[in-house]
Each structure stands twice: as C-alpha cells, then as structure tokens.
Design an enzyme around this catalytic site. Structure first.
Site: not given
Ligand code: ACO
Length: 428
Positions: A307, A364
């Site tokens: 998140h 979610d």
């Molecule tokens: N699976 C694997 N790795 C992940 C995931 C995941 N679900 N989420 C984040 N990471 C990793 C990234 O690759 C990154 O790794 P790094 O530092 O080695 O490059 C690190 O964790 C940080 O991730 P970011 O994408 O920079 O985090 P951000 O805050 O931009 O994104 C997000 C948050 C979009 C929710 C992300 O965690 C994601 O894509 N999750 C899956 C989709 C999801 O469940 N979305 C619902 C969100 S809740 C809502 O909207 C109600």
C-alpha cells in the site's frame, strides 16, 4: 509557535511557512517558491506532496490509524450503517434520528433511473465491464439533469445531485450486472435498506424472490463503510482535480470511477481473485508465485499486497479479515481459492522480501475473498468499491468546492528536445 523552514538556493536563503494539521502533521508550504526563486518542486506520483488541507479523513500509515471526521474506523464498522457514514462524511457530523430518517427517505425517493437510460444498456456488448458501464452512465446523468452543469453551485441543487448519485449508483451497478447476462432488470424496492436493496436488484428475478441473508447484508454494509473514504488517493485526487475546473459533480465522479478501475487501485480486488485462480490452475504451488513476485525480471506482483501509505498494517484489512473469517464460517464456504489465499498470506507475511518492504495484505486482498464468498461476480468487485467510495468522493468534491480551491494544475520539468526548425516531409 509557528515554524518556518529555510531553503538555501545559490547561497540565498528563503523562508517557507510550515502548515500544521490538527493531528500535528507538518508540511512546508511551497506555493510561493517559484515566484520568489524560479524553482518548482518535483515529486512523481505525489508521494510526498500534500495537494490540499482537508477535515474529512485522518490517516496515519505508520500507526495504522484511519478515522472519518474523527471517528475511528473500527467503531464505525462495528456500529454504524453505511447511510450514517455517508451522511457523516458529506455533512461533517453523525446524523441524529430525524436527520437520518430524512436523509434515508430522500435517498429512497431517488433510486429509480430514468427509463430512457435503460435503453443505453442495450447498446453495450454483453461482456462490457461493469466499471466502464458505470462511469459512462454516471457521466450521462449530467445530460439528464442539466442544472447540475451550472457552476453557480447553490446548496439545494448540489444536495439534490448528491442524493441522486447515492440513490442511483446501486441501481446502475445491479443493472449493469443483469445486463451482462441479458437478464431482466429488477427495480429498487424502497422498503428495503440500502444494502438489502442492492442485493435484491442483483439477485432477485421477476420469476423468483430473493431471500436476503442478514449475514450477507451486514457484511456488505461493513465493506461499504470500510471503503467510504481514504483521503487523497488516486481516484479521490482525480475527483478533486476534475471538479477544480468547475466540472459538474456527475462528471467528476465518473472520472473517479475510471481512476478506481485500474488494477493498482480499486481494480486490485478483482485481480486478487484472478491471481488466486491462476495459482490454482497452475497446481496451487504458492511458493513458486511468491518467488515470481520477488523476481525483478518478472512483472508479476502479488495483487492485494502493499500500500502506498500503510507501511505497518492496513486497519481496514484487519477489520475485514475478521469479518471474512466470520462470514466464511457462517456461510460454510468451501473454496480451494480461499485455501490458496490463506497459504499465500502466511508465506508472504513470513518472507524477508515482503517484511523488508512492509508489504502486507491490503483491504483488497480480503475484500476480493469476501465478495467471492458472498457470490458477488468477480467483475463486480470494483463496482462494490465504487459504491462504497462514493460518499468520500462527494465529500471531498464538496469540501474542495466550498473552500474555493484553485484549478489543479501541476508543473513539470521538461526533458525533451531544445528548439529546432521544422523540416519538410520530403527531406526527413
Ligand atoms: N508484490 C511484489 N512486490 C511489490 C508489491 C507486490 N504487490 N508491491 C510493492 N512491491 C515492491 C516493489 O517492487 C518495490 O520493490 P523495490 O524497492 O525492490 O523496487 C517496493 O515493493 C515498493 O513498491 P512501490 O511500487 O514503489 O510502492 P508504491 O507505494 O508506489 O505502490 C502499490 C503501492 C501500487 C499498492 C503496490 O504495492 C502494488 O502494486 N500492489 C499490488 C496492487 C494492489 O494490491 N493495489 C491495491 C492497493 S489498495 C487500494 O487501492 C485500495
């Protein structure tokens, strides 16, 4: 004591005011920075940018706190109805008994959708995603109620639009589902409450009544409350920025629905179930898929994990996990996807990669599982999220309007070509 921040640019010092919120959150006000220095700030994805001050929702991602108008989400989810929460978000206070009755009465009066709009459904392909249908239908409301386009926003006209939106969204949502199966539409029944009415329009048939299970209606009520607002997230910021051009409320909400649809935002609940199904079809080897999620050369991510603001736990996920367990037990659901979900949750929570990055199951992850158990079709999951988020979007649009906020217009740092002369097509 008021604070000031100092910035030194080319050996010149500039003072910047500090803004402090009611929960002692601090921000440096850079709104005049460009005028005094020529510099802008850059922050892709607005990860560290406050777009506004707001009195609606308080969220502390580190401590896992979420409050609507000061009330903890845990108390609201345990005790309130979605209608009370909608009123609270939009009008600022919990309604007393009379206010609630009037509000609910007005919502019930507006649940019907214009008969001419029913014909729109015929033009959509049966496989049309209900989020696409919902956003275009909501946008079309502005043409049926042209007075909503008037930027002279008097409170009576705005209230009517607000009530119409809250009343009609479940009708449109249920009809888009019925339309996908080419089943006859069920009309709203105003003796039912908001959640019951929605369930009835979804699952009743002209030939057959639908017995509304109070366990399911309660679970829906809770889920809608948990989704009702989440401060300046992607879809809410979209609603505010569209509304800042003085676009009408219907168009602003329609834009919010589109933003919510994306798999990184509200679309994640659908993607969770699709991911679980994929893992199941692949033989159910959870470790393999966790490894894939960790592999930087593989675009696969664990949907429903991580998140932007919650870096400890998602308080909504905590509540919903409990409710999910209760509902599954009460309904006696036996589903291989739920076993995979439980395994996945355990493996990921114990894995260093996920621990280091603070990646926990988000709302979610569990909402997808619970909707599936409630027999809500997968493509409707994000629509459920939209129905829940609607009061939050409205409250944020209303606050932005009442505060007279300026049109939203970020800047950029240009990285393209310098000035160059046009070359005739024959010489290129
Ligand atoms: N699976 C694997 N790795 C992940 C995931 C995941 N679900 N989420 C984040 N990471 C990793 C990234 O690759 C990154 O790794 P790094 O530092 O080695 O490059 C690190 O964790 C940080 O991730 P970011 O994408 O920079 O985090 P951000 O805050 O931009 O994104 C997000 C948050 C979009 C929710 C992300 O965690 C994601 O894509 N999750 C899956 C989709 C999801 O469940 N979305 C619902 C969100 S809740 C809502 O909207 C109600």
């Amino acid at each position: 004591m008021s604070q000031t921040a100092k910035i030194v640019l080319n050996e010149n010092e500039h003072d910047l005011p500090v803004v402090t919120g009611s929960e002692n959150e601090n921000a440096i006000d850079i709104s005049k920075l460009r005028a005094s220095t020529g510099y802008i700030t850059i922050d892709p994805g607005y990860k560290n940018t406050g777009a506004t001050t707001s009195a609606i929702t308080f969220l502390d991602g580190e401590k896992g706190i979420l409050r609507y108008r000061g009330y903890p989400i845990e108390q609201l989810a345990a005790n309130a109805s979605f209608m009370e929460v909608a009123y609270l978000l939009i009008y600022g206070e919990l309604p007393n008994a009379v206010e609630l009755q009037l509000f609910e009465g007005s919502i019930k009066r507006h649940t019907l959708v214009h008969e001419d709009m029913k014909r729109f459904f015929e033009a959509y392909p049966a496989k049309a995603h209900p989020m696409g249908v919902l956003s275009s239908m909501v946008s079309s409301f502005a043409t049926f109620y042209p007075e909503s386009q008037n930027p002279d926003r008097n409170s009576e006209a705005i209230n009517l639009t607000i009530h119409r939106l809250i009343a009609k969204l479940p009708t449109l949502a249920a009809w888009s589902y019925k339309n996908s199966m080419r089943h006859p539409f069920m009309y709203p029944k105003n003796h039912l409450n908001y959640c019951e009415n929605f369930l009835n329009m979804m699952f009743a048939m002209p030939t057959e009544d639908y017995n509304i299970d109070p366990v399911i209606a309660d679970a829906i009520n809770k889920l809608l409350i948990l989704h009702a607002d989440h401060e300046q997230n992607c879809s809410t910021s979209t609603v505010r920025i569209v509304g800042s051009s003085q676009a009408n409320l219907y168009s602003s909400i329609s834009a919010g629905i589109c933003a919510l649809w994306g798999p990184l935002h509200g679309g994640a609940n659908q993607k969770v179930i699709e991911m679980l199904l994929k893992i199941h079809i692949d033989g159910g080897n959870v470790d393999k898929w966790v490894e894939k999620a960790k592999d930087k050369n593989d675009p696969f991510r664990l949907m429903g994990f991580g998140h932007r603001v919650y870096k400890n736990f998602d308080p909504r996920a905590k509540i919903i996990k409990k409710s999910c367990d209760d509902v599954l037990e009460k309904l006696g659901v036996d589903d291989p996807l739920l076993d995979i979900a439980k395994k996945l949750e355990k493996v990921a929570l114990e894995d260093e990669y996920f621990k280091e990055r603070n990646l926990y199951p988000n709302v979610d992850f569990y909402s997808g599982i619970i909707y599936k158990a409630l027999r809500i079709p997968t493509e409707m999951f994000t629509v459920m999220f939209a129905i829940g988020r609607l009061p939050g979007w409205i409250a944020q649009w209303k606050e932005m309007t009442e505060n007279g906020e300026p049109i939203g217009r970020p800047r950029q740092i240009y990285t393209g070509h310098g000035n160059r002369d046009y070359v005739d097509v024959a010489k290129r």
